[in-house]
Design a protein around this motif. Structure first.
Motif, PDB file in Angstrom:
ATOM      1  N   ASP A 131       0.836  -1.196   0.000  1.00  0.00           N
ATOM      2  CA  ASP A 131       0.000   0.000   0.000  1.00  0.00           C
ATOM      3  C   ASP A 131       0.875   1.252   0.000  1.00  0.00           C
ATOM      4  OD1 ASP A 131      -2.181   1.711   0.258  1.00  0.00           O
ATOM      5  OD2 ASP A 131      -2.324   1.448   2.441  1.00  0.00           O
ATOM      6  N   PRO A 132       1.608   1.486  -1.087  1.00  0.00           N
ATOM      7  CA  PRO A 132       2.557   2.602  -1.098  1.00  0.00           C
ATOM      8  C   PRO A 132       1.902   3.964  -0.909  1.00  0.00           C
ATOM      9  CG  PRO A 132       2.292   1.674  -3.298  1.00  0.00           C
ATOM     10  CD  PRO A 132       1.638   0.730  -2.348  1.00  0.00           C
ATOM     11  N   ALA A 133       0.642   4.097  -1.284  1.00  0.00           N
ATOM     12  CA  ALA A 133      -0.047   5.378  -1.119  1.00  0.00           C
ATOM     13  C   ALA A 133      -0.622   5.558   0.279  1.00  0.00           C
ATOM     14  CB  ALA A 133      -1.163   5.511  -2.152  1.00  0.00           C
ATOM     15  N   GLY A 134      -0.602   4.490   1.091  1.00  0.00           N
ATOM     16  CA  GLY A 134      -1.108   4.586   2.459  1.00  0.00           C
ATOM     17  C   GLY A 134      -2.589   4.830   2.562  1.00  0.00           C
ATOM     18  N   LEU A 135      -3.377   4.268   1.635  1.00  0.00           N
ATOM     19  CA  LEU A 135      -4.822   4.534   1.614  1.00  0.00           C
ATOM     20  C   LEU A 135      -5.657   3.443   2.296  1.00  0.00           C
ATOM     21  CD1 LEU A 135      -5.248   5.833  -2.055  1.00  0.00           C
ATOM     22  CD2 LEU A 135      -4.991   7.167   0.051  1.00  0.00           C
ATOM     23  N   MET A 136      -5.026   2.335   2.654  1.00  0.00           N
ATOM     24  CA  MET A 136      -5.795   1.216   3.201  1.00  0.00           C
ATOM     25  C   MET A 136      -5.783   1.247   4.728  1.00  0.00           C
ATOM     26  SD  MET A 136      -7.793  -1.193   2.234  1.00  0.00           S
ATOM     27  CE  MET A 136      -7.435  -1.295   0.481  1.00  0.00           C
ATOM     28  N   ASN A 137      -6.898   1.620   5.322  1.00  0.00           N
ATOM     29  CA  ASN A 137      -7.083   1.714   6.760  1.00  0.00           C
ATOM     30  C   ASN A 137      -5.933   2.461   7.453  1.00  0.00           C
ATOM     31  OD1 ASN A 137      -8.813   1.370   8.903  1.00  0.00           O
ATOM     32  ND2 ASN A 137      -8.186  -0.732   9.364  1.00  0.00           N
TER      33      ASN A 137
END
Length: 470
Positions: free
Chosen positions: A458-464
């Protein structure tokens, strides 16, 4: 951008399944304990894996973070949005089909939104047992159970959620679907990828389905409620049971006197099973797949010897299913009784089974010195070393001051747990509650390794975001 995203989400799942009004979203925005409450951009309720994947892709395209949510029964704030708002809650409740059941292979394939009770029922209809058992089983969902690696009361015999899972289907943070739904007990073909997602609290992807292990049903059982003079006696009794009855022990729960009295106080239908109040109690369950097995006899033999050793001071055995249920309710209603009583500082910890008495003695002594008059509710799954250790003050005003000192209490308890080679989160996970606290107890290398895994998926840091790992 948010309006365009709302239109895109409505196109995917239908406008009726995109909730944005405050009243409609409220139940999805607050955790069961009422400790965490955020504000979602909206709540989306996809009906199948393809819709989950499309929702994730739409959120990624808009740069909007997502919060996967199951039954929302978690205790660490892992399944609710943060206070800042702007996150899309993805409810898995509509993914509630039992896709397949294979009694010969002893497996069931279910979607993430199936309640634990529904999975148990599907197994029972085929003459099988799914042994994961929690107080919230009528509400909690399998996806959340796996994302938090749930434990429950039968870990001693069957293991936790991780050990009951053979395969997963997961929507990754970029919207790709990984189909790992294999019902194999031997599959030595590289990294066991499913293990990354079990216990990841939705930070690496969204579990949408699972292949779960089934077992032979418990055709006979014996249940005893036992009075104990101290925690050391409980562990001695557990060791004796293990040596003599082995895999027949399906549960060994301990309950302190304070916890027991709170249940009797707040649940009028609860009955005191033994005449005298004791410092500690154990709830012991034996089970066997052989319907003709007479388990009361070996239970009575072990307890008789324990009486002679001074480990047990009184005991009663359930003589009917109604009595067995009544004894289990004394254990299962502790958390609800505490909720009725008021706030407490909750700890979900584990230590080696042999060190449970030492933990209880050290933590109790340290808290009593630093917080005179403290009341400790301690109970849990002694058979696997997991204790729920919840201090509070009996007086409401004093308790308010005590709760304000939660960081001090946590530090004291958790430092003792760490000194005994234990864990500050046995089965509830880290969520928002222990995300920062864990940095004190894991090495810098462990934290770095977890961060690398998170970034890889999750490189964009969008998952929880904001859960489990900073």
């Amino acid at each position: 951008m948010s309006q365009a995203l709302m239109v895109a989400l409505s196109d995917i799942v239908g406008s009726a399944n995109v909730l944005s009004e405050a009243a409609d979203c409220a139940a999805y925005e607050e955790d069961w304990r009422g400790r965490y409450k955020g504000r979602a951009l909206c709540v989306v309720r996809p009906a199948n894996t393809a819709e989950v994947a499309a929702v994730v892709k739409a959120c990624v395209a808009a740069g909007v973070a997502m919060v996967p949510q199951g039954g929302n029964t978690g205790l660490v704030g892992g399944g609710v949005p943060r206070e800042g708002g702007g996150e899309v809650v993805i409810s898995l409740a509509r993914l509630n089909r039992v896709r397949a059941i294979d009694p010969v292979n002893n497996t069931v394939t279910v979607e993430a939104g199936c309640t634990l009770a529904a999975v148990q029922m599907a197994a029972a209809e085929q003459g099988r047992l799914f042994p994961l058992s929690l107080a919230s089983e009528g509400t909690c969902q399998i996806g959340g159970n796996l994302a938090s690696n749930a434990g429950g009361v039968q870990v001693l015999r069957y293991g936790n959620a991780r050990e009951l899972t053979l395969g997963l289907e997961v929507v990754l943070p970029d919207g790709e679907i990984w189909n790992g739904l294999r019902g194999l007990r031997k599959d030595n073909t590289g990294y066991d990828l499913k293990q990354l997602f079990i216990g990841s609290e939705g930070t690496l992807g969204i579990i949408t389905a699972a292949v779960l292990k089934l077992h032979s049903p418990q055709a006979s059982r014996a249940l005893a409620w036992v009075a104990l003079p101290d925690a050391q006696s409980a562990i001695a009794l557990l060791d004796s049971l293990r040596q003599r009855l082995g895999e027949r022990i399906s549960a060994f729960e301990i309950v302190c006197s304070v916890a027991h009295e709170l249940v009797l106080q707040h649940f009028p239908d609860a009955k005191r099973p033994l005449a005298e109040i004791s410092p500690w109690y154990a709830l012991i369950e034996l089970s066997d797949s052989d319907a003709s097995a007479e388990l009361n006899v070996p239970m009575e033999l072990v307890l008789g010897d324990a009486f002679a050793q001074g480990w047990v001071t009184d005991a009663t055995l359930a003589s009917s299913e109604a009595q067995a249920q009544a004894l289990w309710m004394l254990r299962e209603n502790i958390s609800e009784a505490q909720k009725k009583e008021g706030l407490s500082i909750k700890h979900d910890v584990s230590v080696p089974v042999s060190r449970i008495p030492e933990f209880l003695q050290r933590a109790g002594a340290a808290l009593s010195v630093q917080f005179p008059g403290v009341r400790i509710v301690a109970f849990g799954h002694a058979g696997d070393g997991n204790l729920h250790y919840n201090p509070s003050m009996p007086d409401v005003e004093a308790n308010s001051d005590f709760i304000a000192r939660t960081p001090e209490v946590n530090r004291l308890v958790h430092d003792i747990v760490a000194a005994l080679d234990g864990s500050i989160s046995a089965e509830h996970g880290l969520g928002q509650l222990k995300r920062e606290e864990i940095k004190r107890y894991k090495s810098a290398l462990e934290i770095a390794m977890m961060s690398r895994i998170k970034h890889a998926f999750d490189p964009a840091g969008l998952m929880n975001p904001g859960k489990l790992i900073g």
